[in-house]
Design an enzyme around this catalytic site. Structure first.
Site, PDB file in Angstrom:
ATOM      1  N   HIS A  21       0.848  -1.191   0.000  1.00  0.00           N
ATOM      2  CA  HIS A  21       0.000   0.000   0.000  1.00  0.00           C
ATOM      3  C   HIS A  21       0.880   1.236   0.000  1.00  0.00           C
ATOM      4  CE1 HIS A  21      -2.424   3.200   2.198  1.00  0.00           C
ATOM      5  NE2 HIS A  21      -3.120   2.978   1.095  1.00  0.00           N
ATOM      6  N   SER A  22       0.519   2.210  -0.858  1.00  0.00           N
ATOM      7  CA  SER A  22       1.114   3.534  -0.867  1.00  0.00           C
ATOM      8  C   SER A  22       2.632   3.456  -1.013  1.00  0.00           C
ATOM      9  CB  SER A  22       0.684   4.290   0.393  1.00  0.00           C
ATOM     10  OG  SER A  22       0.902   5.671   0.262  1.00  0.00           O
ATOM     11  N   ILE A  23       3.377   4.157  -0.141  1.00  0.00           N
ATOM     12  CA  ILE A  23       4.828   4.201  -0.281  1.00  0.00           C
ATOM     13  C   ILE A  23       5.469   2.835  -0.037  1.00  0.00           C
ATOM     14  CG2 ILE A  23       5.475   4.758   2.101  1.00  0.00           C
ATOM     15  CD1 ILE A  23       7.368   6.878   0.957  1.00  0.00           C
ATOM     16  N   ALA A  65       4.945   0.415  -1.695  1.00  0.00           N
ATOM     17  CA  ALA A  65       5.163  -0.166  -3.019  1.00  0.00           C
ATOM     18  C   ALA A  65       6.611  -0.053  -3.469  1.00  0.00           C
ATOM     19  CB  ALA A  65       4.246   0.509  -4.036  1.00  0.00           C
ATOM     20  N   GLY A  76       2.595   4.432  -4.075  1.00  0.00           N
ATOM     21  CA  GLY A  76       3.115   5.785  -3.911  1.00  0.00           C
ATOM     22  C   GLY A  76       4.575   5.828  -4.367  1.00  0.00           C
TER      23      GLY A  76
END
Length: 385
Positions: free
Chosen positions: A217-219, A221, A244
């Site tokens: 999820h998000s950063i 990644a 992100g």
């Protein structure tokens, strides 16, 4: 005896009252029932290195890993590994702020062996070297409201008005919001050092558990992307819930205005070296320019120019991004997909609205229809085993 009986009666009444209001933090009461899938739990620290200090040898850069095994037995052929986003920790995959079944439990129900990590320097992850891991805030209530739980109130982009899935009001002093905001903790401001440690410990984890589907999820990644570069044979698929952030830039605090855009990720999607073809020795050899009109509904993107360099190792791993219809990411996730396509990665983009899953913000896996989102991920895994 009377005093003892009275105490017992008061205790029973207190439990009964708590059970009647199991919202947010109130669910900690003994009378509140858990909705999580039955499982056994083990924990490990993977990777790390000894560093000599004045007090003796310390261990740096070890990765905290929880292993969750469904009580009904493992039925899927490959495990999943869950990578949390910035400002949170691995606990974000467990129960939701309003105490519905968490994302990890959905996959336990599907029969997966589930691994949850706390990234190095975050939560229970190693942060011994405080000179390298200079910490910054995870989120403020204001950032959370504007970017995650109630973007419709700020109305910074037109899609925000579709946001309907956050449980509760999404603003401060709502018990569900307060429970969620309490999960934010400091994270490192030195993503370069964190990436290097995650690359080493992450591939060590996969070498121990075998080829796995990585869900981020998000950063978070950043890390499956790097593991796809370093040990692609051990990554069965790279599944990103609102990855992100964007090529060569960052939207600070999930902002959507051009003011919130800063230079970042000199290697395109990462802060540290990845393998390009034709090869380069320094990120400065990548040339790029801003493409497209920049509007609140659809942001412009940096794309490569001149010699278009490919990502051959990363291209070996199947990649998919999932984006909510009301999230800020719906305005700029195309930048990630377009950049990867240009670099030779056959990236798939699932807009959840195209699957009749609507109204989701950035933390869709915690929102009211999270079970449907888990179902989309499960179906993708089955189709790409």
């Amino acid at each position: 005896m009377i005093s003892s009986n009275l105490f017992s009666l008061v205790s029973l009444v207190s439990v009964a009252l708590a059970a009647a209001d199991c919202i947010g933090i109130n669910a900690i009461a003994p009378g509140c029932t858990s909705r999580e899938a039955l499982h056994s739990r083990d924990l490990f620290y993977v990777g790390g290195r000894y560093v000599a200090g004045a007090a003796g040898n310390l261990t740096y850069d070890q990765l905290y890993v929880e292993k969750l095994t469904p009580a009904t037995g493992v039925k899927q052929s490959k495990p999943i590994v869950l990578f949390h986003g910035g400002g949170t920790s691995g606990v974000t995959w467990l129960n939701t702020p309003d105490n519905r079944k968490g994302f990890a439990s959905h996959f336990l129900d599907y029969g997966y062996q589930v691994y949850i990590v706390d990234q190095t320097s975050v939560g229970r992850g190693s942060a011994e070297d405080l000179n390298d891991y200079v910490m910054r805030i995870g989120s403020t209530a204001e950032i959370t409201e504007k970017g995650f739980t109630a973007p419709e109130l700020t109305d910074a982009y037109p899609q925000s008005q579709q946001h309907t899935q956050w449980p509760g009001t999404g603003v401060r002093d709502d018990p569900i919001f307060d429970a969620f905001e309490s999960t934010f903790i400091p994270l490192t401001s030195n993503l370069t050092v964190q990436e290097l440690s995650m690359r080493s410990s992450g591939c060590q984890l996969l070498s121990l558990i075998g080829s796995s589907f990585l869900i981020s999820h998000s950063i978070g990644a950043l890390h499956p992307f790097l593991l796809s570069n370093d040990c692609p044979s051990l990554v069965a698929g790279n599944i990103n819930l609102e990855p992100g952030n964007i090529p060569f830039q960052s939207y600070v605090g999930n902002a959507t205005s051009s003011v919130g855009r800063t230079s970042a990720r000199p290697w395109g999607m990462t802060n540290t070296r990845v393998t390009y073809d034709p090869p380069i020795s320094n990120s400065s050899e990548l040339t790029y320019e801003l493409i497209g009109d920049d509007t609140s509904a659809k942001r412009s993107c940096y794309m490569q120019t001149g010699t278009i360099r490919k990502l051959p190792a990363i291209a070996k791993v199947k990649y998919v991004a999932l984006t909510g219809s009301a999230s800020p990411h719906i305005t700029y996730e195309h930048c990630v997909i377009d950049f990867l396509h240009q670099a030779g990665v056959a990236a798939e983009w699932i807009k959840l609205a195209d699957r009749d899953i609507t109204g989701n913000g950035h933390f869709g896996y915690l929102e009211k229809n999270s079970a449907q989102i888990a179902g989309v991920v499960h179906d993708w895994i089955l189709a790409n085993c």
